[in-house]
Write an enzyme that holds these catalytic residues in place. Structure first.
Site, PDB file in Angstrom:
ATOM      1  CG  ASP A  10      38.920  28.161  46.510  1.00 16.78           C
ATOM      2  OD1 ASP A  10      38.021  28.902  46.105  1.00 16.78           O
ATOM      3  OD2 ASP A  10      40.111  28.255  46.134  1.00 16.78           O
ATOM      4  CG  LEU A  11      36.155  26.332  40.977  1.00 18.27           C
ATOM      5  CD1 LEU A  11      36.059  24.851  40.657  1.00 18.27           C
ATOM      6  CD2 LEU A  11      35.036  27.101  40.264  1.00 18.27           C
ATOM      7  CG  ASP A  12      38.729  30.083  40.489  1.00 13.40           C
ATOM      8  OD1 ASP A  12      38.560  29.433  39.449  1.00 13.40           O
ATOM      9  OD2 ASP A  12      38.013  31.044  40.825  1.00 13.40           O
ATOM     10  CB  THR A  18      40.572  28.564  37.143  1.00 15.12           C
ATOM     11  OG1 THR A  18      40.161  27.913  38.334  1.00 15.12           O
ATOM     12  CG2 THR A  18      39.910  27.910  35.951  1.00 15.12           C
ATOM     13  CE  LYS A  46      47.520  31.895  43.875  1.00 12.88           C
ATOM     14  NZ  LYS A  46      48.473  30.881  44.356  1.00 12.88           N
ATOM     15  N   GLY A  47      41.370  34.301  45.744  1.00  9.89           N
ATOM     16  CA  GLY A  47      40.192  34.147  46.602  1.00  9.89           C
ATOM     17  C   GLY A  47      39.337  35.401  46.705  1.00  9.89           C
ATOM     18  NE  ARG A  50      34.530  39.057  37.253  1.00 11.24           N
ATOM     19  CZ  ARG A  50      33.411  38.704  36.619  1.00 11.24           C
ATOM     20  NH1 ARG A  50      32.747  39.603  35.915  1.00 11.24           N
ATOM     21  NH2 ARG A  50      32.975  37.456  36.663  1.00 11.24           N
ATOM     22  CB  SER A 117      33.839  29.270  44.009  1.00 15.56           C
ATOM     23  OG  SER A 117      34.498  30.093  43.070  1.00 15.56           O
ATOM     24  CB  ALA A 118      35.208  34.552  45.529  1.00 14.84           C
ATOM     25  CG  ASN A 121      33.460  33.174  35.122  1.00 14.76           C
ATOM     26  OD1 ASN A 121      32.682  33.356  34.195  1.00 14.76           O
ATOM     27  ND2 ASN A 121      34.306  34.102  35.522  1.00 14.76           N
ATOM     28  CE  LYS A 148      36.092  31.689  49.116  1.00 14.02           C
ATOM     29  NZ  LYS A 148      36.709  30.686  48.235  1.00 14.02           N
ATOM     30  CD  GLU A 172      39.899  29.198  49.904  1.00 18.99           C
ATOM     31  OE1 GLU A 172      40.873  29.456  49.168  1.00 18.99           O
ATOM     32  OE2 GLU A 172      38.763  29.648  49.684  1.00 18.99           O
ATOM     33  CG  ASP A 173      44.058  28.438  45.855  1.00 15.00           C
ATOM     34  OD1 ASP A 173      42.907  28.763  46.210  1.00 15.00           O
ATOM     35  OD2 ASP A 173      44.617  28.906  44.838  1.00 15.00           O
TER      36      ASP A 173
HETATM   37  C1  BG6 Z   1      38.124  33.435  43.103  1.00 19.06           C
HETATM   38  C2  BG6 Z   1      39.516  33.575  42.555  1.00 19.06           C
HETATM   39  O1  BG6 Z   1      37.793  32.079  43.194  1.00 19.06           O
HETATM   40  O2  BG6 Z   1      37.176  34.086  42.258  1.00 19.06           O
HETATM   41  C3  BG6 Z   1      39.851  35.037  42.310  1.00 19.06           C
HETATM   42  O3  BG6 Z   1      40.441  33.024  43.467  1.00 19.06           O
HETATM   43  C4  BG6 Z   1      38.776  35.677  41.428  1.00 19.06           C
HETATM   44  O4  BG6 Z   1      41.114  35.126  41.694  1.00 19.06           O
HETATM   45  C5  BG6 Z   1      37.412  35.471  42.069  1.00 19.06           C
HETATM   46  O5  BG6 Z   1      39.035  37.060  41.251  1.00 19.06           O
HETATM   47  C6  BG6 Z   1      36.276  36.057  41.217  1.00 19.06           C
HETATM   48  O6  BG6 Z   1      36.189  35.317  40.036  1.00 19.06           O
HETATM   49  P1  BG6 Z   1      35.326  35.742  38.778  1.00 19.06           P
HETATM   50  O7  BG6 Z   1      35.376  34.525  37.882  1.00 19.06           O
HETATM   51  O8  BG6 Z   1      33.932  36.025  39.262  1.00 19.06           O
HETATM   52  O9  BG6 Z   1      35.962  36.951  38.187  1.00 19.06           O
HETATM   53 MG    MG Z   2      41.288  29.586  45.210  1.00 18.49          MG
END
Ligand code: BG6
Ligand code: MG
Length: 219
Positions: A10-12, A18, A46-47, A50, A117-118, A121, A148, A172-173
């Site tokens: 996972d990224l964030d 982030t 988390k995960g 948006r 990553s969901a 960004n 997810k 994953e976090d």
């Molecule tokens: C996930 C985060 O990686 O991405 C979530 O854990 C976030 O918190 C989701 O809402 C969507 O991210 P973004 O950058 O497309 O708004």
């Molecule tokens: Mg995460």
């Protein structure tokens, strides 16, 4: 005999912090709507994508019926602009502790890697961190239909890596992320609180505790 051949991250909140910036931006949006959210509730965001995050916040504040799709898109855009202001200066030193060395170790060992990553960004963040090239594949929100905890994103990563689930480990976090990994049939390492990441096979307090031997012991 099974052996570790792939790791999907996972990224964030796993590669960089982030997750904290997402929380702060959602909290500001929630305040505008007179909804109070805290870190305990944030574990449910988390995960999660948006728009799903926004729906969860509105539901939590009992305001889901108050807004139409256009208004919800405006709110999600407002949050994303706020979030993007906080990631504009993101740099290689923002990679979480031990992660760069761990990625190097995986590469040395010939283990393939992907990011799942969901976030829309994700590519920008990986470029800013200077580690996009460390990963063989990046599966982000643009490449999947179901967010997810659905397993689609980790299944897509397996497909790109061309590996079966039982020779891979996911990291994953988020509780939603661990569910996604486990429902894809992959072993999961959780980073964070074991009471939140209940379905993870192993939970570590931080990325600095990631060890190749721990991952190998899971497959
Ligand atoms: C996930 C985060 O990686 O991405 C979530 O854990 C976030 O918190 C989701 O809402 C969507 O991210 P973004 O950058 O497309 O708004
Ligand atoms: Mg995460």
């Amino acid at each position: 005999m099974e052996k570790l051949e792939g790791v999907i991250f996972d990224l964030d909140g796993v590669i960089t912090d982030t997750a904290e910036y997402h929380y702060r931006a959602w909290k500001k949006l929630a305040e505008r709507l007179d909804i109070k959210i805290d870190r305990v509730f944030n574990e449910e965001l988390k995960g999660v994508s948006r728009m799903d995050s926004l729906d969860r916040i509105l539901e939590y504040g009992d305001r889901l019926a108050d807004f139409n799709a256009t208004e919800k898109n405006e709110m999600a855009d407002w949050k994303n602009e706020l979030y993007k202001e906080t990631i504009v200066d993101i740099k290689p030193s923002d990679i979480l502790p031990g992660m760069e060395a761990f990625l190097d170790e995986l590469k040395q060992a010939g283990i393939r890697t992907a990011v799942a990553s969901a976030s829309k960004n994700a590519e920008v963040i990986l470029q800013s961190l200077g580690i996009r090239e460390q990963f063989d594949f990046v599966v982000d929100a643009a490449k999947i239909e179901k967010s997810k905890p659905d397993p689609e994103i980790f299944l897509k990563a397996l497909e790109l890596l061309d590996l079966p689930a039982d020779v891979c480990v996911g990291v994953e976090d988020a509780a939603a992320g661990v569910d996604s990994i486990k429902d894809a049939g992959i072993r999961a390492i959780g980073i964070g609180d074991a009471t939140v990441l209940r379905r993870a096979d192993v939970v570590l307090a931080g990325t600095d505790e990631l060890r190749l031997e721990t991952l190998k012991s899971l497959v």
